[in-house]
Design a protein around this motif. Structure first.
Motif, short mmCIF file in Angstrom:
data_model
loop_
_atom_site.label_atom_id
_atom_site.label_comp_id
_atom_site.label_asym_id
_atom_site.label_seq_id
_atom_site.Cartn_x
_atom_site.Cartn_y
_atom_site.Cartn_z
N UNK A 62 0.83 -1.20 0.00
CA UNK A 62 0.00 0.00 0.00
C UNK A 62 0.87 1.26 0.00
N UNK A 63 2.04 1.21 0.62
CA UNK A 63 2.97 2.35 0.55
C UNK A 63 3.53 2.53 -0.84
N UNK A 64 3.86 1.44 -1.48
CA UNK A 64 4.36 1.51 -2.87
C UNK A 64 3.24 1.95 -3.80
N UNK A 65 2.02 1.49 -3.54
CA UNK A 65 0.88 1.92 -4.35
C UNK A 65 0.61 3.41 -4.20
N UNK B 260 5.89 4.88 -13.97
CA UNK B 260 6.57 4.36 -15.17
C UNK B 260 7.65 3.35 -14.81
N UNK B 261 8.29 3.52 -13.65
CA UNK B 261 9.38 2.64 -13.25
C UNK B 261 8.89 1.31 -12.68
N UNK B 262 7.91 1.34 -11.80
CA UNK B 262 7.52 0.14 -11.06
C UNK B 262 6.31 -0.60 -11.61
N UNK B 263 5.37 0.11 -12.19
CA UNK B 263 4.09 -0.52 -12.50
C UNK B 263 4.22 -1.63 -13.53
N UNK B 264 4.98 -1.44 -14.56
CA UNK B 264 5.09 -2.48 -15.60
C UNK B 264 5.69 -3.77 -15.05
N UNK B 265 6.74 -3.65 -14.25
CA UNK B 265 7.36 -4.86 -13.72
C UNK B 265 6.43 -5.58 -12.75
N UNK B 266 5.69 -4.84 -11.93
CA UNK B 266 4.75 -5.49 -11.02
C UNK B 266 3.58 -6.11 -11.77
N UNK B 267 3.14 -5.47 -12.83
CA UNK B 267 2.05 -6.04 -13.61
C UNK B 267 2.50 -7.31 -14.33
N UNK C 16 4.74 -9.45 -13.14
CA UNK C 16 4.78 -10.49 -12.10
C UNK C 16 3.37 -10.95 -11.76
N UNK C 17 2.42 -10.02 -11.77
CA UNK C 17 1.04 -10.34 -11.42
C UNK C 17 0.40 -11.30 -12.41
N UNK C 18 0.83 -11.28 -13.67
CA UNK C 18 0.19 -12.13 -14.68
C UNK C 18 0.64 -13.58 -14.62
N UNK C 19 1.67 -13.89 -13.85
CA UNK C 19 2.12 -15.28 -13.72
C UNK C 19 1.11 -16.03 -12.86
N UNK C 20 0.54 -17.13 -13.36
CA UNK C 20 -0.44 -17.88 -12.55
C UNK C 20 0.23 -18.46 -11.29
N UNK C 21 -0.50 -18.42 -10.20
CA UNK C 21 0.07 -18.92 -8.94
C UNK C 21 0.34 -20.42 -9.00
N UNK C 22 -0.44 -21.12 -9.77
CA UNK C 22 -0.22 -22.55 -9.92
C UNK C 22 1.13 -22.84 -10.58
N UNK C 23 1.57 -21.95 -11.45
CA UNK C 23 2.87 -22.13 -12.11
C UNK C 23 4.02 -21.86 -11.13
N UNK D 160 -1.23 -13.40 -3.73
CA UNK D 160 -2.61 -13.32 -4.19
C UNK D 160 -3.39 -12.19 -3.56
N UNK D 161 -3.02 -11.80 -2.35
CA UNK D 161 -3.77 -10.74 -1.68
C UNK D 161 -3.13 -9.36 -1.83
N UNK D 162 -1.85 -9.28 -2.06
CA UNK D 162 -1.19 -7.98 -2.12
C UNK D 162 -1.36 -7.29 -3.46
N UNK D 163 -1.46 -8.03 -4.54
CA UNK D 163 -1.61 -7.38 -5.84
C UNK D 163 -2.93 -6.63 -5.98
N UNK D 164 -4.07 -7.18 -5.53
CA UNK D 164 -5.29 -6.36 -5.58
C UNK D 164 -5.21 -5.10 -4.72
N UNK D 165 -4.54 -5.19 -3.58
CA UNK D 165 -4.37 -4.01 -2.73
C UNK D 165 -3.53 -2.97 -3.46
N UNK D 166 -2.47 -3.40 -4.10
CA UNK D 166 -1.60 -2.49 -4.85
C UNK D 166 -2.36 -1.82 -5.99
N UNK D 167 -3.08 -2.61 -6.77
CA UNK D 167 -3.80 -2.07 -7.93
C UNK D 167 -4.87 -1.07 -7.49
N UNK D 168 -5.62 -1.39 -6.45
CA UNK D 168 -6.65 -0.48 -5.98
C UNK D 168 -6.07 0.78 -5.37
N UNK D 169 -4.95 0.69 -4.67
CA UNK D 169 -4.32 1.87 -4.09
C UNK D 169 -3.80 2.79 -5.18
#
Length: 75
Positions: A3-6, A17-24, A26-33, A56-65
């Motif tokens: 939430x601080x990074x968000x 521009x620096x952080x969002x693309x790399x986090x997005x 990572x977010x697209x990798x399925x957790x099962x993989x 699984x829980x931190x990415x929605x918090x980041x995106x919404x923040x």
């Protein structure tokens, strides 16, 4: 943590521009993989489970923040 990074990414365009693309990416990798990698890195136990649940829980918090601060603060 996220939430601080968000907050920072939502308020400052260069950080977005620096952080969002790399986090997005990572977010697209399925957790099962990630399960076999987590087992190799952390062994069989609670650690891999906790990390996968945290991911699984931190990415929605980041995106919404980011979305909330990017749209609520006028440019």
């Amino acid at each position: 943590m996220f939430h601080g990074r968000g907050l920072a990414v939502g308020l400052f365009e260069p950080l977005h521009d620096l952080f969002d693309r790399s986090l997005q990416m990572i977010r697209t990798i399925p957790h099962l993989a990630l399960v076999p990698l987590m087992i190799l890195w952390f062994g069989i136990g609670e650690e891999p489970r906790l990390i996968l649940v945290a991911m699984g829980s931190l990415f929605p918090v980041y995106i919404n923040t980011v979305g909330a601060f990017a749209t609520s603060i006028p440019s």
